[in-house]
Design an enzyme around this catalytic site. Structure first.
Site, PDB file in Angstrom:
ATOM      1  N   SER A  69      45.333  38.684  50.106  1.00 58.38           N
ATOM      2  CA  SER A  69      45.860  39.927  49.541  1.00 58.38           C
ATOM      3  C   SER A  69      45.946  41.059  50.562  1.00 58.38           C
ATOM      4  CB  SER A  69      44.981  40.301  48.346  1.00 58.38           C
ATOM      5  OG  SER A  69      45.445  41.439  47.710  1.00 58.38           O
ATOM      6  N   ASP A 288      49.919  40.468  48.884  1.00 61.26           N
ATOM      7  CA  ASP A 288      50.390  39.291  48.142  1.00 61.26           C
ATOM      8  C   ASP A 288      51.195  39.689  46.901  1.00 61.26           C
ATOM      9  OD1 ASP A 288      48.146  40.237  46.821  1.00 61.26           O
ATOM     10  OD2 ASP A 288      47.488  38.254  46.170  1.00 61.26           O
ATOM     11  N   ALA A 508      27.644  47.488  42.320  1.00 58.16           N
ATOM     12  CA  ALA A 508      27.700  46.624  43.498  1.00 58.16           C
ATOM     13  C   ALA A 508      29.118  46.080  43.610  1.00 58.16           C
ATOM     14  CB  ALA A 508      26.710  45.485  43.341  1.00 58.16           C
ATOM     15  N   SER A 509      29.660  46.083  44.814  1.00 54.42           N
ATOM     16  CA  SER A 509      30.992  45.509  45.028  1.00 54.42           C
ATOM     17  C   SER A 509      30.950  44.018  44.745  1.00 54.42           C
ATOM     18  CB  SER A 509      31.416  45.752  46.477  1.00 54.42           C
ATOM     19  OG  SER A 509      32.388  44.798  46.842  1.00 54.42           O
TER      20      SER A 509
HETATM   21  C1  16G Z   1      39.203  42.037  43.504  1.00 55.79           C
HETATM   22  C2  16G Z   1      39.826  42.029  42.142  1.00 55.79           C
HETATM   23  C3  16G Z   1      40.338  43.405  41.801  1.00 55.79           C
HETATM   24  C4  16G Z   1      39.212  44.400  41.898  1.00 55.79           C
HETATM   25  C5  16G Z   1      38.548  44.342  43.241  1.00 55.79           C
HETATM   26  C6  16G Z   1      37.287  45.168  43.231  1.00 55.79           C
HETATM   27  C7  16G Z   1      41.124  40.284  41.073  1.00 55.79           C
HETATM   28  C8  16G Z   1      42.323  39.416  41.168  1.00 55.79           C
HETATM   29  N1  16G Z   1      40.942  41.106  42.099  1.00 55.79           N
HETATM   30  O1  16G Z   1      40.145  42.327  44.495  1.00 55.79           O
HETATM   31  O2  16G Z   1      40.832  43.353  40.512  1.00 55.79           O
HETATM   32  O3  16G Z   1      39.678  45.701  41.678  1.00 55.79           O
HETATM   33  O4  16G Z   1      38.168  43.003  43.509  1.00 55.79           O
HETATM   34  O5  16G Z   1      36.606  45.013  44.439  1.00 55.79           O
HETATM   35  O6  16G Z   1      40.366  40.228  40.114  1.00 55.79           O
HETATM   36  P1  16G Z   1      35.103  45.457  44.591  1.00 55.79           P
HETATM   37  O7  16G Z   1      34.282  44.665  43.594  1.00 55.79           O
HETATM   38  O8  16G Z   1      34.760  45.183  46.000  1.00 55.79           O
HETATM   39  O9  16G Z   1      35.032  46.916  44.269  1.00 55.79           O
HETATM   40 MG    MG Z   2      46.636  41.457  45.873  1.00 55.04          MG
END
Ligand code: 16G
Ligand code: MG
Length: 544
Positions: A69, A288, A508-509
Site C-alpha cells: 500500500s 494500491d 497501540a498501532s
Molecule cells: C491498516 C488498515 C487501515 C488502518 C491502519 C491503521 C486495513 C486494510 N488497513 O493500514 O484500515 O487505518 O492499518 O494503522 O484494514 P495503525 O494501527 O498503525 O494506526
Molecule cells: Mg492502501
C-alpha cells in the site's frame, strides 16, 4: 501423506528468514507487511494457507494480494481475501501466523497436515487461488514463491499480474458468484472497467462533471489502471476531463514518495509535485488505490482537505436523500460507521443534520465493513480515506423491483441501482469512490469549496509516541478508552476535562511498534496542547 513431500521440497526453495530473538511474524490489519527481503518464505506459506482455506470453503476461490500500500518502495506485504471479496476471517489470521512461524520445513508440513485434520479438510478435493500484485519489483519473487506453494498442494490458480487491491477483491467475488443470482460482474480486469464505466454513466443520469479533476496516483498501480479505465468512458456521451499525475510506475523508487493519499492526510498538504494549481479539484490515491482523499488550494485560505469523514458525509447525505425520494426510508436502515479518528464535527453533522445513526468501531477496515453490513445501506469510511458503501441484498432488490409511484421516484430508484453497481461492495476502492464523489458533485453542481462548507472540522492533532512495548496499551470501547495500563485512562480523562469540546484517545498501532494519540478541541492551540499532554501520559506509562 498427501502433499507433505512436495511441500518440504518446495519450501527449501523459499526458506523463511528467522526474525530476531523474541520476534515473530504476525498477520496484522494489513496482512504480513514488512521489508520485502523477509517475505519470500512468508509468501510460500501464505500459499499453503490459502490452499487449505479454499478446500475448507468447498473449493471456492481465495484471493492473495501482494502489496504494501502506502509503505516505502522497499517494503511489501501479503494479504488473503475471502470468497465474497472480504478480508480473511479473523480466526484464520491466527492460523496463517502459526504456519508462517514454523521454524523447519518438517514442522511446516506437519502444521499444514494438522490444520487439515482439525478442519476435516479433504486434501484431494479441488482448490483455487487467484492473485495479483502492485507495481513493486519485489512482487515478482513473491508471486513465484506463492505459485510454488499452490503447485505443491495441487491447487489451481490464476495470476492476474498487476492489479489494484480493490480489483483483486472484485475478481475474487466475481469468480465465486459466476452464474449465480449474486453474480457480481465479468471475471476480468476489463469486466471491472466495463462495470464501473457503465454504472458511472447511469449514475450521472445526464448531469455533467464540471471542470478538470487532477488525480495524484502516488506513482503506484492506480496510475496505469486509472488511465486504462478512462478508455472505457465514451467522451462524447460523458465528458470526463481527468489529468493523471504522479503515475511514474517505471521508477519504483518514487512509489509513495511525497505523494499519495497517505502523504496528503498525514502531512496535511498537497503533494509538492506537480505544483498545486489554485482552486483545481484534486484527489490522491494511495499506493494500491484503496484510499482516496480530495483537496484544493485556495488563494486566500490555502490548502483544504476533504478526507474520509467528508466523503462519508457526502455519500450519506446524497444516498439518504435518494432513499427518501424513492420512498424507501421506512424499509431500509441507513447508517454510517466511523472510527474514533473521525472528527467530532463530522459525527455531529451526521447525527444531528443528516439524522442518521453513527456506529463507532475499532480501527481496521474489517471492523468497519462488518458493522456496515448490519445496515441495509452502510456507509463506512476511515478518516484516512479508506471506505465504501455496502448495500444489503434487500436494498439492492428494492432498488430494482420497487414499483415507482412517480417519475421522481423512478429517477431515485434508478440512481440508487446505479450507485449499487458503481460502488465496490467488497472493500474501499479509490477509483470507484472517486467516481461516486464525482457523480454526487455533478448532481449537486458543487465545487469542492461548496462541499467543504457543510460543517467545520474541530482542530485536531495526531501524535505518534515511541514506547518500549506497545502491547502494554490495551484499548476498549472501540479504542476510545484504555483498559491497560491501569491508571492511564484516568489521567487522560483528567486532561481532556480541561478543554472545550476536548476529546482524546490513545491506542497501540496495529502496524508498527508505537502508540498513536489523537486529540481534538475547540481551538488549534487547545488541540495541540491536549495531544501533547496525552502523549506525555502515554510516554510515561510506556516507560515503566
Ligand atoms: C491498516 C488498515 C487501515 C488502518 C491502519 C491503521 C486495513 C486494510 N488497513 O493500514 O484500515 O487505518 O492499518 O494503522 O484494514 P495503525 O494501527 O498503525 O494506526
Ligand atoms: Mg492502501
Amino acid at each position: 501423506m498427501a502433499h507433505n513431500e512436495q511441500i518440504i521440497a518446495a519450501s527449501k526453495k523459499h526458506p523463511i528468514v528467522p526474525l530476531d530473538e523474541g520476534k515473530a511474524y504476525k498477520y496484522g490489519t494489513a496482512g504480513f507487511r514488512m521489508r520485502a527481503d523477509f517475505l519470500e518464505g512468508v509468501s510460500f506459506r501464505v500459499g499453503l494457507l490459502s490452499a487449505l482455506r479454499s478446500r475448507k470453503l468447498n473449493s471456492q476461490a481465495i484471493g492473495v494480494m501482494i502489496t504494501a500500500s502506502h509503505n516505502p518502495a522497499a517494503d511489501n506485504g501479503i494479504k488473503i481475501v475471502d470468497p465474497m471479496g472480504e478480508m480473511l476471517e479473523q480466526e484464520w489470521e491466527a492460523y496463517s501466523t502459526k504456519l508462517v512461524n514454523c521454524s523447519t520445513d518438517q514442522e511446516l508440513a506437519d502444521t499444514y497436515t494438522a490444520l487439515a485434520e482439525q478442519f476435516k479438510i479433504d486434501l484431494s478435493s479441488p482448490a483455487k487461488v487467484v492473485y495479483g500484485r502492485d507495481t513493486r519489483p519485489s512482487g515478482h519473487t513473491l508471486v513465484g514463491a506463492l505459485a510454488d506453494a499452490l503447485d505443491a498442494t495441487g491447487t489451481k490458480y490464476v495470476d492476474y499480474k498487476i492489479l489494484t487491491t480493490p480489483q483483486l477483491h472484485y475478481l475474487v467475488r466475481c469468480t465465486n458468484t459466476e452464474n449465480t443470482p449474486l453474480s457480481y460482474g465479468e471475471i476480468s480486469e476489463a469486466g471491472y472497467y466495463k462495470k464501473l464505466s457503465e454504472a458511472f454513466i447511469r449514475a450521472l443520469a445526464g448531469s455533467k462533471v464540471q471542470g478538470t479533476l487532477t488525480v495524484d496516483c502516488a506513482n503506484g498501480v492506480g496510475g496505469p489502471k486509472l488511465s486504462e479505465f478512462l478508455k472505457y468512458v465514451p467522451q462524447d456521451v460523458c465528458p470526463f476531463d481527468v489529468k493523471v499525475v504522479n503515475d511514474a510506475v517505471h521508477r519504483p523508487e518514487v512509489l509513495n514518495l511525497d505523494s499519495g493519499a497517505d502523504f496528503v492526510k498525514t502531512k496535511q498538504r498537497a503533494p509538492p509535485s506537480p505544483a498545486p494549481v489554485l482552486d483545481a479539484r484534486c484527489c490522491s490515491f494511495d499506493g494500491d488505490a484503496d484510499r482516496l482523499i480530495y483537496y484544493y488550494t485556495d488563494s486566500k485560505t490555502g490548502f483544504f482537505m476533504l478526507d474520509g469523514d467528508r466523503i462519508a458525509t457526502l455519500a450519506a447525505s446524497f444516498i439518504g436523500d435518494l432513499v427518501r425520494a424513492a420512498g424507501l426510508q421506512e424499509e431500509l436502515r441507513t447508517g454510517v460507521v466511523q472510527t474514533a479518528y473521525a472528527n467530532g464535527a463530522s459525527t455531529q453533522y451526521i447525527e444531528e443534520h443528516l439524522r442518521l445513526p453513527v456506529v463507532c468501531t475499532s480501527t481496521g477496515v474489517k471492523h468497519l465493513h462488518h458493522a456496515a453490513c448490519n445496515f441495509d445501506i452502510g456507509v463506512y469510511f476511515e478518516a484516512n480515506g479508506h471506505g465504501t458503501v455496502v448495500f444489503s441484498p434487500d436494498a439492492l432488490r428494492a432498488f430494482k423491483e420497487k414499483e415507482p409511484q412517480s417519475p421522481a421516484q423512478k429517477e431515485a430508484l434508478d440512481s440508487l441501482a446505479a450507485l449499487g453497481d458503481l460502488i465496490n461492495q467488497t472493500v474501499g476502492d479509490a477509483l470507484s469512490d472517486m467516481l461516486m464523489v464525482e457523480v454526487i458533485l455533478a448532481h449537486k453542481a458543487w465545487t469542492l469549496k461548496e462541499w467543504s462548507t457543510t460543517y467545520s472540522d474541530l482542530p485536531n492533532r495526531l501524535v505518534r509516541v515511541e514506547v518500549g512495548n506497545k502491547d502494554l496499551f490495551q484499548a476498549t470501547d472501540a479504542e476510545r478508552r484504555l483498559s491497560h495500563p491501569p491508571g492511564a485512562q484516568d489521567e487522560i480523562d483528567e486532561a481532556v476535562k480541561k478543554y472545550t469540546k476536548g476529546r482524546s484517545f490513545a491506542r497501540a498501532s496495529g502496524t508498527e511498534n508505537a502508540c498513536r494519540v489523537y486529540a481534538e478541541a475547540a481551538t488549534r492551540v487547545e488541540a495541540d496542547e491536549l495531544a501533547n499532554k496525552v502523549a506525555a501520559i502515554v510516554r510515561n506509562f510506556g516507560s515503566v
